[in-house]
Design a protein around this motif. Structure first.
Motif, PDB file in Angstrom:
ATOM      1  N   ALA A  18      15.676  25.133  -9.531  1.00  0.00           N
ATOM      2  CA  ALA A  18      16.731  24.967  -8.523  1.00  0.00           C
ATOM      3  C   ALA A  18      17.987  24.314  -9.093  1.00  0.00           C
ATOM      4  O   ALA A  18      18.963  24.124  -8.368  1.00  0.00           O
ATOM      5  CB  ALA A  18      16.189  24.137  -7.359  1.00  0.00           C
ATOM      6  N   ARG A  19      17.921  23.949 -10.388  1.00  0.00           N
ATOM      7  CA  ARG A  19      19.047  23.310 -11.062  1.00  0.00           C
ATOM      8  C   ARG A  19      19.476  22.016 -10.343  1.00  0.00           C
ATOM      9  O   ARG A  19      20.668  21.756 -10.149  1.00  0.00           O
ATOM     10  CB  ARG A  19      20.227  24.273 -11.185  1.00  0.00           C
ATOM     11  N   LEU A  20      18.490  21.236  -9.987  1.00  0.00           N
ATOM     12  CA  LEU A  20      18.731  19.958  -9.321  1.00  0.00           C
ATOM     13  C   LEU A  20      18.427  18.822 -10.278  1.00  0.00           C
ATOM     14  O   LEU A  20      17.441  18.867 -11.025  1.00  0.00           O
ATOM     15  CB  LEU A  20      17.847  19.821  -8.074  1.00  0.00           C
ATOM     16  N   SER A  21      19.247  17.803 -10.276  1.00  0.00           N
ATOM     17  CA  SER A  21      18.998  16.621 -11.096  1.00  0.00           C
ATOM     18  C   SER A  21      17.943  15.740 -10.432  1.00  0.00           C
ATOM     19  O   SER A  21      17.615  15.913  -9.241  1.00  0.00           O
ATOM     20  CB  SER A  21      20.285  15.812 -11.274  1.00  0.00           C
ATOM     21  N   LEU A  22      17.400  14.806 -11.198  1.00  0.00           N
ATOM     22  CA  LEU A  22      16.456  13.836 -10.631  1.00  0.00           C
ATOM     23  C   LEU A  22      17.098  13.080  -9.478  1.00  0.00           C
ATOM     24  O   LEU A  22      16.472  12.850  -8.433  1.00  0.00           O
ATOM     25  CB  LEU A  22      16.003  12.858 -11.720  1.00  0.00           C
ATOM     26  N   ARG A  23      18.348  12.691  -9.664  1.00  0.00           N
ATOM     27  CA  ARG A  23      19.035  11.925  -8.623  1.00  0.00           C
ATOM     28  C   ARG A  23      19.239  12.760  -7.357  1.00  0.00           C
ATOM     29  O   ARG A  23      19.095  12.263  -6.235  1.00  0.00           O
ATOM     30  CB  ARG A  23      20.373  11.405  -9.150  1.00  0.00           C
ATOM     31  N   ALA A  24      19.563  14.051  -7.537  1.00  0.00           N
ATOM     32  CA  ALA A  24      19.783  14.914  -6.377  1.00  0.00           C
ATOM     33  C   ALA A  24      18.504  15.071  -5.563  1.00  0.00           C
ATOM     34  O   ALA A  24      18.518  14.985  -4.333  1.00  0.00           O
ATOM     35  CB  ALA A  24      20.305  16.277  -6.833  1.00  0.00           C
ATOM     36  N   VAL A  25      17.400  15.289  -6.256  1.00  0.00           N
ATOM     37  CA  VAL A  25      16.120  15.418  -5.553  1.00  0.00           C
ATOM     38  C   VAL A  25      15.743  14.099  -4.882  1.00  0.00           C
ATOM     39  O   VAL A  25      15.262  14.075  -3.744  1.00  0.00           O
ATOM     40  CB  VAL A  25      15.009  15.873  -6.524  1.00  0.00           C
ATOM     41  N   GLY A  26      15.976  12.996  -5.573  1.00  0.00           N
ATOM     42  CA  GLY A  26      15.690  11.699  -4.984  1.00  0.00           C
ATOM     43  C   GLY A  26      16.489  11.455  -3.722  1.00  0.00           C
ATOM     44  O   GLY A  26      15.959  10.961  -2.715  1.00  0.00           O
ATOM     45  N   ASP A  27      17.766  11.825  -3.744  1.00  0.00           N
ATOM     46  CA  ASP A  27      18.609  11.648  -2.559  1.00  0.00           C
ATOM     47  C   ASP A  27      18.110  12.505  -1.400  1.00  0.00           C
ATOM     48  O   ASP A  27      18.057  12.042  -0.244  1.00  0.00           O
ATOM     49  CB  ASP A  27      20.060  12.013  -2.887  1.00  0.00           C
ATOM     50  N   LEU A  28      17.723  13.737  -1.703  1.00  0.00           N
ATOM     51  CA  LEU A  28      17.244  14.633  -0.652  1.00  0.00           C
ATOM     52  C   LEU A  28      15.913  14.162  -0.053  1.00  0.00           C
ATOM     53  O   LEU A  28      15.661  14.341   1.134  1.00  0.00           O
ATOM     54  CB  LEU A  28      17.087  16.054  -1.210  1.00  0.00           C
ATOM     55  N   ALA A  29      15.078  13.558  -0.906  1.00  0.00           N
ATOM     56  CA  ALA A  29      13.751  13.114  -0.449  1.00  0.00           C
ATOM     57  C   ALA A  29      13.738  11.646  -0.036  1.00  0.00           C
ATOM     58  O   ALA A  29      12.691  11.120   0.346  1.00  0.00           O
ATOM     59  CB  ALA A  29      12.724  13.355  -1.550  1.00  0.00           C
ATOM     60  N   HIS A  30      14.902  10.979  -0.176  1.00  0.00           N
ATOM     61  CA  HIS A  30      15.035   9.557   0.203  1.00  0.00           C
ATOM     62  C   HIS A  30      14.135   8.656  -0.645  1.00  0.00           C
ATOM     63  O   HIS A  30      13.502   7.724  -0.146  1.00  0.00           O
ATOM     64  CB  HIS A  30      14.730   9.358   1.695  1.00  0.00           C
ATOM     65  N   VAL A  31      14.082   8.958  -1.934  1.00  0.00           N
ATOM     66  CA  VAL A  31      13.392   8.103  -2.905  1.00  0.00           C
ATOM     67  C   VAL A  31      14.324   7.949  -4.107  1.00  0.00           C
ATOM     68  O   VAL A  31      15.328   8.659  -4.222  1.00  0.00           O
ATOM     69  CB  VAL A  31      12.031   8.687  -3.351  1.00  0.00           C
ATOM     70  N   SER A  32      14.005   7.040  -5.006  1.00  0.00           N
ATOM     71  CA  SER A  32      14.856   6.835  -6.175  1.00  0.00           C
ATOM     72  C   SER A  32      14.633   7.936  -7.206  1.00  0.00           C
ATOM     73  O   SER A  32      13.565   8.565  -7.257  1.00  0.00           O
ATOM     74  CB  SER A  32      14.563   5.477  -6.815  1.00  0.00           C
ATOM     75  N   HIS A  33      15.659   8.175  -8.030  1.00  0.00           N
ATOM     76  CA  HIS A  33      15.509   9.167  -9.091  1.00  0.00           C
ATOM     77  C   HIS A  33      14.457   8.729 -10.102  1.00  0.00           C
ATOM     78  O   HIS A  33      13.775   9.570 -10.704  1.00  0.00           O
ATOM     79  CB  HIS A  33      16.849   9.424  -9.786  1.00  0.00           C
ATOM     80  N   THR A  34      14.311   7.402 -10.294  1.00  0.00           N
ATOM     81  CA  THR A  34      13.276   6.903 -11.201  1.00  0.00           C
ATOM     82  C   THR A  34      11.891   7.250 -10.690  1.00  0.00           C
ATOM     83  O   THR A  34      10.992   7.625 -11.457  1.00  0.00           O
ATOM     84  CB  THR A  34      13.392   5.373 -11.353  1.00  0.00           C
ATOM     85  N   TYR A  35      11.720   7.149  -9.374  1.00  0.00           N
ATOM     86  CA  TYR A  35      10.424   7.494  -8.770  1.00  0.00           C
ATOM     87  C   TYR A  35      10.125   8.983  -8.987  1.00  0.00           C
ATOM     88  O   TYR A  35       8.990   9.349  -9.323  1.00  0.00           O
ATOM     89  CB  TYR A  35      10.455   7.172  -7.275  1.00  0.00           C
ATOM     90  N   VAL A  36      11.132   9.847  -8.794  1.00  0.00           N
ATOM     91  CA  VAL A  36      10.928  11.275  -9.004  1.00  0.00           C
ATOM     92  C   VAL A  36      10.493  11.537 -10.443  1.00  0.00           C
ATOM     93  O   VAL A  36       9.569  12.326 -10.706  1.00  0.00           O
ATOM     94  CB  VAL A  36      12.219  12.066  -8.689  1.00  0.00           C
ATOM     95  N   TYR A  37      11.125  10.848 -11.394  1.00  0.00           N
ATOM     96  CA  TYR A  37      10.773  11.000 -12.810  1.00  0.00           C
ATOM     97  C   TYR A  37       9.317  10.608 -13.056  1.00  0.00           C
ATOM     98  O   TYR A  37       8.576  11.319 -13.747  1.00  0.00           O
ATOM     99  CB  TYR A  37      11.711  10.148 -13.655  1.00  0.00           C
ATOM    100  N   GLU A  38       8.903   9.482 -12.489  1.00  0.00           N
ATOM    101  CA  GLU A  38       7.527   9.016 -12.714  1.00  0.00           C
ATOM    102  C   GLU A  38       6.514   9.940 -12.054  1.00  0.00           C
ATOM    103  O   GLU A  38       5.407  10.129 -12.571  1.00  0.00           O
ATOM    104  CB  GLU A  38       7.373   7.583 -12.217  1.00  0.00           C
ATOM    105  N   VAL A  39       6.859  10.534 -10.918  1.00  0.00           N
ATOM    106  CA  VAL A  39       5.971  11.514 -10.294  1.00  0.00           C
ATOM    107  C   VAL A  39       5.839  12.739 -11.192  1.00  0.00           C
ATOM    108  O   VAL A  39       4.732  13.254 -11.414  1.00  0.00           O
ATOM    109  CB  VAL A  39       6.501  11.918  -8.898  1.00  0.00           C
ATOM    110  N   GLU A  40       6.954  13.202 -11.742  1.00  0.00           N
ATOM    111  CA  GLU A  40       6.900  14.367 -12.627  1.00  0.00           C
ATOM    112  C   GLU A  40       6.055  14.091 -13.860  1.00  0.00           C
ATOM    113  O   GLU A  40       5.355  14.987 -14.352  1.00  0.00           O
ATOM    114  CB  GLU A  40       8.321  14.765 -13.058  1.00  0.00           C
ATOM    115  N   LYS A  41       6.103  12.868 -14.363  1.00  0.00           N
ATOM    116  CA  LYS A  41       5.331  12.519 -15.553  1.00  0.00           C
ATOM    117  C   LYS A  41       3.871  12.211 -15.240  1.00  0.00           C
ATOM    118  O   LYS A  41       3.055  12.019 -16.144  1.00  0.00           O
ATOM    119  CB  LYS A  41       5.963  11.314 -16.244  1.00  0.00           C
ATOM    120  N   GLY A  42       3.518  12.150 -13.955  1.00  0.00           N
ATOM    121  CA  GLY A  42       2.135  11.888 -13.585  1.00  0.00           C
ATOM    122  C   GLY A  42       1.783  10.430 -13.484  1.00  0.00           C
ATOM    123  O   GLY A  42       0.608  10.076 -13.322  1.00  0.00           O
ATOM    124  N   HIS A  43       2.789   9.540 -13.548  1.00  0.00           N
ATOM    125  CA  HIS A  43       2.521   8.111 -13.483  1.00  0.00           C
ATOM    126  C   HIS A  43       2.435   7.588 -12.055  1.00  0.00           C
ATOM    127  O   HIS A  43       1.939   6.492 -11.831  1.00  0.00           O
ATOM    128  CB  HIS A  43       3.605   7.334 -14.241  1.00  0.00           C
TER     129      HIS A  43
END
Length: 359
Positions: A18-43
């Protein structure tokens, strides 16, 4: 989705598509971009509510919700495993590469059961009798790793060691990513034996840092696993000082878990490993080993470690006798029933030595 794609992998794939940045997805889901990164990494594993928000953010049409449900069902049927599962390999170059194949599984496991007894202390002695493997590798179509790249890796490793206090679990994610980078070089690049040993040293240091971070977050089974991987890498690098440091941290961890016999065995192994190391390193290992004897209430062992640390500090730092004498005076004040005071003294000593590049 195929049967092996995790929630994190699917989120990353759909976000990228979707060509979305971590921050963009975080804003849409109302979570931090750092959280999105850690979810993607499985942490991190999202709640059902957050998974639904992420699903909507990347237009997954329910695929992410289904993936999370499948992962939860899988976890419920997946037995916890011991920290050393899959790590019983030869102390060789091929053995190290096998461990690097296994380490990503750490991120998908729910819990690692901590080791005790011979399962923990056996490897602490086994590596000392194993021959040092040759690490040179020539790969078709690739240039040998340069001194410049090795210097960059050294700087990254040094920075990684400073992340725990500053960034917590986010730092742990970064360090794990650096393990992946070094792993890729060991597997696919061309390098001399000397360069291979430097890569192994970097790997051992990163594993040691990851182990400490896991222990700090009360994930002790995972910490033991990292430490054992680090010990294998330190052996391949022929770096006794680094192996001793890892063993000393394993001893401190065992003492924290109130497994005093294991702590003393690991402290003894750390002392043996440190024999060829510089005096400053031996002082650091003695100080850390003293914690094991203090925890067990063994005054004789505690005094022996204290005296060794002071002696080695004098040898390594003759220009700092004032500090050494001050430490000796405070350590001598420890009396029966108050050995925990050494924890403060040795903690100060460790901090001092590390600050001067001793560990």
């Amino acid at each position: 989705m195929d049967g092996t794609e995790t929630f994190g992998h699917m989120l990353h794939r759909l976000r990228t598509r979707a060509r979305l940045s971590l921050r963009a997805v975080g804003d849409l889901a109302h979570v931090s971009h750092t959280y999105v990164y850690e979810v993607e990494k499985g942490h991190k594993v999202p709640s059902d509510k957050v998974a639904a928000a992420l699903d909507g953010a990347v237009n997954a049409d329910g695929a992410l919700i289904a993936a999370l449900k499948q992962e939860k069902e899988t976890r419920e049927h997946k037995a916890d495993i011991h920290a050393a599962d899959g790590l019983h390999v030869a102390w060789t170059y091929k053995g190290l590469l096998h461990l690097l194949e296994e380490w990503p599984n750490m991120l998908s496991r729910r819990t690692f059961i901590t080791l005790t007894g011979a399962a923990l202390t056996g490897p602490a002695w086994e590596w000392m009798d194993a021959p040092i493997p040759a690490l040179a590798r020539m790969a078709d179509g690739t240039d040998s790793i340069s001194e410049g790249l090795l210097a960059v890796i050294d700087n990254v490793v040094a920075s990684a060691q400073q992340l725990d206090d500053q960034h917590g679990s986010a730092g742990a994610v970064f360090v794990a990513d650096q393990v992946t980078a070094v792993d890729r070089l060991l597997r696919h690049a061309s390098y001399t034996d000397a360069a291979g040993k430097r890569l192994s040293t970097s790997l051992a240091q990163l594993a040691q840092t990851s182990g400490w971070m896991a222990h700090d977050r009360l994930r002790d089974g995972e910490a033991q696993r990292w430490y054992l991987i680090g010990l294998h890498a330190a052996h391949c690098a022929d770096d006794h000082a680094l192996a001793a440091s890892i063993l000393a941290l394993m001893s401190n961890q065992a003492s924290t878990l109130n497994r005093q016999e294991d702590a003393i065995q690991l402290a003894a192994a750390a002392q043996e490993a440190a024999r060829p190391a510089p005096a400053k390193v031996r002082a650091l290992i003695s100080a850390r080993s003293g914690l094991a004897y203090a925890g067990a209430g063994d005054l004789a062992g505690f005094h022996r470690m204290r005296d060794q640390a002071m002696c080695m500090l004098d040898v390594a730092e003759s220009s700092h006798r004032k500090l050494s004498n001050r430490l000796r005076h405070q350590a001598t004040c420890v009396v029966c029933g108050e050995v925990s005071v050494w924890g403060v003294v040795s903690g100060w000593l460790i901090h001092t030595l590390v600050g001067r590049g001793g560990g």
